[in-house]
Motif scaffolding. Structure first.
Motif, mmCIF file in Angstrom:
data_model
loop_
_atom_site.group_PDB
_atom_site.id
_atom_site.type_symbol
_atom_site.label_atom_id
_atom_site.label_comp_id
_atom_site.label_asym_id
_atom_site.label_seq_id
_atom_site.Cartn_x
_atom_site.Cartn_y
_atom_site.Cartn_z
ATOM 1 N N GLN A 54 -7.353 4.460 4.904
ATOM 2 C CA GLN A 54 -6.261 4.672 3.963
ATOM 3 C C GLN A 54 -5.061 5.175 4.755
ATOM 4 O O GLN A 54 -5.217 5.780 5.822
ATOM 5 C CB GLN A 54 -6.628 5.716 2.904
ATOM 6 N N ARG B 47 0.825 -1.221 0.000
ATOM 7 C CA ARG B 47 0.000 0.000 0.000
ATOM 8 C C ARG B 47 0.854 1.264 0.000
ATOM 9 O O ARG B 47 0.413 2.321 0.443
ATOM 10 C CB ARG B 47 -0.936 -0.009 1.212
ATOM 11 N N GLU C 49 -0.531 4.620 -1.441
ATOM 12 C CA GLU C 49 -1.389 5.481 -0.624
ATOM 13 C C GLU C 49 -0.577 6.582 0.048
ATOM 14 O O GLU C 49 -1.056 7.708 0.215
ATOM 15 C CB GLU C 49 -2.136 4.651 0.425
ATOM 16 N N ALA D 32 -4.965 6.794 -4.262
ATOM 17 C CA ALA D 32 -5.981 6.094 -3.479
ATOM 18 C C ALA D 32 -6.013 4.609 -3.783
ATOM 19 O O ALA D 32 -5.841 4.191 -4.938
ATOM 20 C CB ALA D 32 -7.352 6.699 -3.730
#
Length: 441
Positions: A107, A36, A39, A44
């Motif tokens: 997030q 991730r 992010e 996004a």
């Protein structure tokens, strides 16, 4: 913007070019989620759902979990609302994945580069931004102001050390703080420091409201708890909760005589379970017999320490404990952890000397007799043995702790009442003056 903020923005714009490499290095040390990383660059990982969106940001586990009662209340009261929660740590992401309700998504917060902030805000474009405690980033705040997105600061915690550092960039911090439409300070010290920075008017300041005093009790799992209770078979259970490096060995050696002579069991729940292997090796090198939960080790009668290196089970271990030691207070620079997590489940706590993050809450508990502070290993050993020998006194402390935690229930009503005017559908058009403040000087 002040000159200082312009220089900062330029530096962070240049930093963006090397940010991906630095993120990969952090991921290699388990400080970022490699799946991730985008992010953190503002890209996004999920679509923005249609309808009004409130964004809440807290840097780590404590801040984000403290917001759960607010999140749940908002979603219950507004069926069309969605919530975005951002944090910066992998542990908080793992825990929130288990705890966030439907219509709330997590997030990772973007790095404070203009490029990452622009991508993040262009995608999510929240109707309201709510910051928790003190994780304030200039480019992110500026991005909100440029889009005329109202921003609030709740449960604001400004330490004396932070306030002193702000004096060197006073005009810049003043301009950033004045951009908040509402500030709810966590304690009287934070209130005074924020008023000093804002100046005589300080129109944004509201009443004291500490989110960490209103959290729901940590979740239980009756099946797991009953299975563990059978394994512990009547032993005195001492829980060392949310430990940090050096604290495991510190607490274990302080309690060594109790563990070896009375048959008590020490459960160690590290703040960051990724450290479990190193913790086990350290404890075994000291001569302790250790069982490790993630490896499905069952503690035997000969086990001294049960290493609870799992996430989401702390509520189970609080409920099982006869005695709770709140860690993060025996090593420097941590500042303690939330003692109300234990108090909500009817447990008094023992703590070390380093409590600067929780001074106000702990002082209430000390005054009431719901917490005990020790200055070193000998004091910890003496107090623990004394409470084992006097179970009636320990039970009284547990009852006082739970009563004190219940008294904080009204804080949620205070927070919700002050959020209400700013919620989508209720909020007036953004006040140009509040945004001009951020552009001033």
């Amino acid at each position: 913007m002040t000159l200082m903020l312009r220089l900062y923005a330029a530096a962070m714009q240049a930093f963006h070019a090397i940010a991906p490499n630095l993120l990969w290095h952090r991921a290699a040390r388990n400080k970022e989620d490699p799946a991730r990383l985008n992010e953190r660059l503002g890209i996004a990982g999920k679509p923005r759902l249609e309808g009004p969106l409130i964004w809440l940001h807290g840097v780590s586990v404590g801040e984000s979990l403290s917001a759960l009662p607010v999140i749940n209340q908002l979603l219950n009261d507004h069926p069309d609302l969605h919530i975005l929660v951002t944090t910066a740590t992998t542990t908080s992401a793992e825990i929130l994945s288990q705890r966030l309700p439907e219509r709330a998504v997590h997030q990772y917060a973007p790095l404070d580069t203009p490029q990452a902030v622009t991508k993040f805000l262009n995608h999510w474009h929240p109707d309201l931004a709510v910051f928790i405690e003190s994780d304030l980033w200039p480019n992110l705040l500026r991005g909100l102001d440029q889009r005329r997105i109202t921003r609030l600061l709740i449960s604001a915690r400004i330490t004396a050390k932070t306030h002193q550092g702000w004096q060197n960039i006073r005009r810049s911090m003043q301009s950033l703080l004045k951009g908040f439409a509402l500030i709810l300070p966590q304690d009287s010290g934070s209130d005074q420091r924020l008023r000093d920075m804002l100046g005589a008017e300080a129109e944004q300041m509201g009443p004291l409201a500490n989110l960490k005093t209103i959290g729901a009790p940590l979740p239980d799992d009756a099946q797991k708890r009953e299975a563990l209770e059978a394994l512990f078979a009547g032993r005195t259970v001492i829980l060392a909760a949310s430990t940090h490096p050096t604290e495991e060995a510190y607490i274990a050696t302080a309690l060594e005589d109790i563990l070896r002579q009375t048959g008590a069991l020490l459960i160690i729940a590290p703040r960051h379970p990724v450290r479990a292997e190193a913790i086990r090796l350290d404890l075994e090198a000291l001569g302790f017999r250790v069982s490790q939960r993630s490896k499905l080790d069952s503690p035997s009668a000969e086990t001294h320490i049960y290493l609870a290196d799992t996430l989401g089970e702390l509520g189970v271990f609080f409920r099982l404990a006869d005695m709770v030691i709140m860690a993060g207070s025996f090593s420097e620079k941590i500042g303690g952890h939330n003692p109300l997590e234990a108090a909500r489940l009817g447990k008094a706590v023992i703590t070390g000397p380093d409590l600067y993050n929780w001074d106000a809450v702990y002082q209430q508990m000390f005054d009431a007799g719901a917490a005990f502070r020790v200055g070193g290993r000998q004091e910890l050993s003496f107090l623990a043995q004394g409470l084992i020998d006097n179970p009636a006194a320990l039970l009284d402390a547990h009852r006082i702790a739970q009563a004190l935690a219940q008294r904080e229930a009204g804080t949620l009503d205070t927070v919700m009442a002050h959020l209400k005017p700013f919620l989508p559908g209720n909020a007036p058009s953004p006040d140009d003056k509040s945004h001009e403040a951020a552009d001033a000087a």
